[in-house]
Design a protein around this motif. Sequence first.
Motif, PDB file in Angstrom:
ATOM      1  N   ARG A 130       0.820  -1.211   0.000  1.00  0.00           N
ATOM      2  CA  ARG A 130       0.000   0.000   0.000  1.00  0.00           C
ATOM      3  C   ARG A 130       0.856   1.263   0.000  1.00  0.00           C
ATOM      4  NH1 ARG A 130      -5.448  -0.851   1.802  1.00  0.00           N
ATOM      5  NH2 ARG A 130      -5.478   1.057   3.051  1.00  0.00           N
ATOM      6  N   GLU A 131       2.088   1.136   0.457  1.00  0.00           N
ATOM      7  CA  GLU A 131       2.989   2.285   0.475  1.00  0.00           C
ATOM      8  C   GLU A 131       3.734   2.443  -0.848  1.00  0.00           C
ATOM      9  OE1 GLU A 131       5.224   5.587   2.044  1.00  0.00           O
ATOM     10  OE2 GLU A 131       3.294   4.672   2.529  1.00  0.00           O
ATOM     11  N   TYR A 132       4.319   1.358  -1.347  1.00  0.00           N
ATOM     12  CA  TYR A 132       5.278   1.493  -2.437  1.00  0.00           C
ATOM     13  C   TYR A 132       4.677   1.388  -3.833  1.00  0.00           C
ATOM     14  CZ  TYR A 132       8.899   1.373   1.110  1.00  0.00           C
ATOM     15  OH  TYR A 132       9.688   1.675   2.192  1.00  0.00           O
ATOM     16  N   LEU A 133       3.640   0.587  -4.030  1.00  0.00           N
ATOM     17  CA  LEU A 133       3.065   0.506  -5.377  1.00  0.00           C
ATOM     18  C   LEU A 133       2.521   1.865  -5.838  1.00  0.00           C
ATOM     19  CD1 LEU A 133       1.313  -3.001  -5.369  1.00  0.00           C
ATOM     20  CD2 LEU A 133       3.422  -2.335  -6.557  1.00  0.00           C
ATOM     21  N   PRO A 134       1.747   2.591  -5.025  1.00  0.00           N
ATOM     22  CA  PRO A 134       1.277   3.900  -5.479  1.00  0.00           C
ATOM     23  C   PRO A 134       2.405   4.915  -5.696  1.00  0.00           C
ATOM     24  CG  PRO A 134      -0.066   3.109  -3.652  1.00  0.00           C
ATOM     25  CD  PRO A 134       1.133   2.212  -3.731  1.00  0.00           C
ATOM     26  N   ARG A 135       3.550   4.684  -5.078  1.00  0.00           N
ATOM     27  CA  ARG A 135       4.687   5.598  -5.245  1.00  0.00           C
ATOM     28  C   ARG A 135       5.487   5.299  -6.501  1.00  0.00           C
ATOM     29  NH1 ARG A 135       7.691   5.584   0.481  1.00  0.00           N
ATOM     30  NH2 ARG A 135       9.414   6.031  -0.934  1.00  0.00           N
ATOM     31  N   GLY A 136       5.056   4.322  -7.283  1.00  0.00           N
ATOM     32  CA  GLY A 136       5.696   4.064  -8.566  1.00  0.00           C
ATOM     33  C   GLY A 136       6.794   3.021  -8.539  1.00  0.00           C
ATOM     34  N   LEU A 137       6.792   2.119  -7.553  1.00  0.00           N
ATOM     35  CA  LEU A 137       7.782   1.040  -7.521  1.00  0.00           C
ATOM     36  C   LEU A 137       7.730   0.261  -8.839  1.00  0.00           C
ATOM     37  CD1 LEU A 137       9.802  -0.584  -5.683  1.00  0.00           C
ATOM     38  CD2 LEU A 137       7.860  -2.063  -5.136  1.00  0.00           C
ATOM     39  N   GLN A 138       8.874   0.156  -9.520  1.00  0.00           N
ATOM     40  CA  GLN A 138       8.906  -0.458 -10.851  1.00  0.00           C
ATOM     41  C   GLN A 138       9.339  -1.921 -10.835  1.00  0.00           C
ATOM     42  OE1 GLN A 138       7.833   1.184 -13.746  1.00  0.00           O
ATOM     43  NE2 GLN A 138       7.113   2.561 -12.134  1.00  0.00           N
ATOM     44  N   ARG A 139       9.919  -2.375  -9.754  1.00  0.00           N
ATOM     45  CA  ARG A 139      10.377  -3.765  -9.696  1.00  0.00           C
ATOM     46  C   ARG A 139       9.190  -4.725  -9.719  1.00  0.00           C
ATOM     47  NH1 ARG A 139      13.468  -2.648  -4.276  1.00  0.00           N
ATOM     48  NH2 ARG A 139      13.906  -4.876  -4.252  1.00  0.00           N
ATOM     49  N   ARG A 140       9.388  -5.908 -10.244  1.00  0.00           N
ATOM     50  CA  ARG A 140       8.325  -6.911 -10.224  1.00  0.00           C
ATOM     51  C   ARG A 140       8.156  -7.435  -8.800  1.00  0.00           C
ATOM     52  NH1 ARG A 140       9.414 -11.206 -14.899  1.00  0.00           N
ATOM     53  NH2 ARG A 140      11.489 -11.125 -13.958  1.00  0.00           N
ATOM     54  N   VAL A 141       6.920  -7.472  -8.337  1.00  0.00           N
ATOM     55  CA  VAL A 141       6.616  -7.840  -6.956  1.00  0.00           C
ATOM     56  C   VAL A 141       5.579  -8.956  -6.958  1.00  0.00           C
ATOM     57  CG1 VAL A 141       5.787  -7.043  -4.706  1.00  0.00           C
ATOM     58  CG2 VAL A 141       7.013  -5.452  -6.218  1.00  0.00           C
ATOM     59  N   THR A 142       5.860 -10.031  -6.233  1.00  0.00           N
ATOM     60  CA  THR A 142       4.919 -11.131  -6.067  1.00  0.00           C
ATOM     61  C   THR A 142       4.613 -11.304  -4.587  1.00  0.00           C
ATOM     62  OG1 THR A 142       5.772 -12.308  -8.001  1.00  0.00           O
ATOM     63  CG2 THR A 142       4.496 -13.601  -6.420  1.00  0.00           C
ATOM     64  N   LEU A 143       3.343 -11.416  -4.263  1.00  0.00           N
ATOM     65  CA  LEU A 143       2.908 -11.779  -2.914  1.00  0.00           C
ATOM     66  C   LEU A 143       2.402 -13.209  -2.960  1.00  0.00           C
ATOM     67  CD1 LEU A 143       2.061 -11.298   0.036  1.00  0.00           C
ATOM     68  CD2 LEU A 143      -0.080 -10.315  -0.827  1.00  0.00           C
ATOM     69  N   LEU A 144       3.072 -14.104  -2.252  1.00  0.00           N
ATOM     70  CA  LEU A 144       2.648 -15.493  -2.109  1.00  0.00           C
ATOM     71  C   LEU A 144       2.148 -15.662  -0.683  1.00  0.00           C
ATOM     72  CD1 LEU A 144       2.419 -18.499  -2.839  1.00  0.00           C
ATOM     73  CD2 LEU A 144       4.901 -18.709  -2.453  1.00  0.00           C
ATOM     74  N   TRP A 145       0.835 -15.873  -0.550  1.00  0.00           N
ATOM     75  CA  TRP A 145       0.207 -15.927   0.774  1.00  0.00           C
ATOM     76  C   TRP A 145      -0.533 -17.243   0.936  1.00  0.00           C
ATOM     77  CZ3 TRP A 145      -5.184 -13.923   2.181  1.00  0.00           C
ATOM     78  CH2 TRP A 145      -5.365 -13.939   3.578  1.00  0.00           C
ATOM     79  N   GLY A 146      -0.323 -17.881   2.076  1.00  0.00           N
ATOM     80  CA  GLY A 146      -0.965 -19.154   2.341  1.00  0.00           C
ATOM     81  C   GLY A 146      -1.806 -19.151   3.600  1.00  0.00           C
ATOM     82  N   VAL A 147      -3.004 -19.724   3.504  1.00  0.00           N
ATOM     83  CA  VAL A 147      -3.861 -19.996   4.656  1.00  0.00           C
ATOM     84  C   VAL A 147      -4.381 -21.422   4.505  1.00  0.00           C
ATOM     85  CG1 VAL A 147      -4.500 -17.593   5.089  1.00  0.00           C
ATOM     86  CG2 VAL A 147      -5.862 -18.950   3.490  1.00  0.00           C
ATOM     87  N   ARG A 148      -5.128 -21.891   5.489  1.00  0.00           N
ATOM     88  CA  ARG A 148      -5.574 -23.279   5.439  1.00  0.00           C
ATOM     89  C   ARG A 148      -6.819 -23.477   4.581  1.00  0.00           C
ATOM     90  NH1 ARG A 148      -4.816 -25.094  11.810  1.00  0.00           N
ATOM     91  NH2 ARG A 148      -2.531 -25.001  11.815  1.00  0.00           N
TER      92      ARG A 148
END
Length: 235
Positions: A130-148
């Motif tokens: 929520r902080e860095y994407l709106p600021r124009g972060l250009q690097r590729r970012v993946t969120l891998l999230w696990g729940v049951r």
Amino acid sequence: MAILTCQARVEAMRQLTADVRELTFRLQEPSTLPFTAGQYIGFRVPAAGKDKPVSRLYSINSAPCEAGLVQLLYNYVGGPGTEFLQGLTVGSAVAFKGPYGAFTLKEASTRDVLFVGTGTGLAPFRSMLREYLPRGLQRRVTLLWGVRHEADVYYQEEFAALEQTYPNFRFLLTLSRAADGWQGLRGRVTQIFPEFFSNVENLEVYCCGSDAMIHDITALCKARGECPVYREKYF
């Protein structure tokens, strides 16, 4: 960054699943808390059988750009910390200290970013996104999230919207105990990681969750090459 003692009031609470709650605090004194996404705050809370309060720490779930607010995400497990938070209502006054921690995005890096979280270990990553994407972060970012289970999923629409808005962001959600009708990824995050990351040469990894998960992800990274792995252990 200076450690501050903050006075705040509960502004909102939202039950995200049967045992996960989002708490939003409005700062009173000081009126803002300067922090870096990924940091945490600490409460002193009463504990049964203890003469003195004990310290409990929680990652900040909101972003620094949300001035005047501090939001937490917690899983009710019955310990002193979550007993304290569970007893709060809208308008309750609280005190906490912070910010603490160095589990923050390495902004000078040019590597692709992988966030790996389980359960409420999602909180620091949501703050960073929520902080860095709106600021124009250009690097590729993946969120891998696990729940049951599917009933344990929250923020799915929010992360899907981020995917639509920012082409460099990808959200991978996996269930370790998925029901037959689940159409998404199945398995633990450690099982999903090799499917999407055969090469880690240009990757840096941030892990937040159990010690076992962090150990296994680190081992998987080392088996594929050399890349930085940053860790924040949740129990």
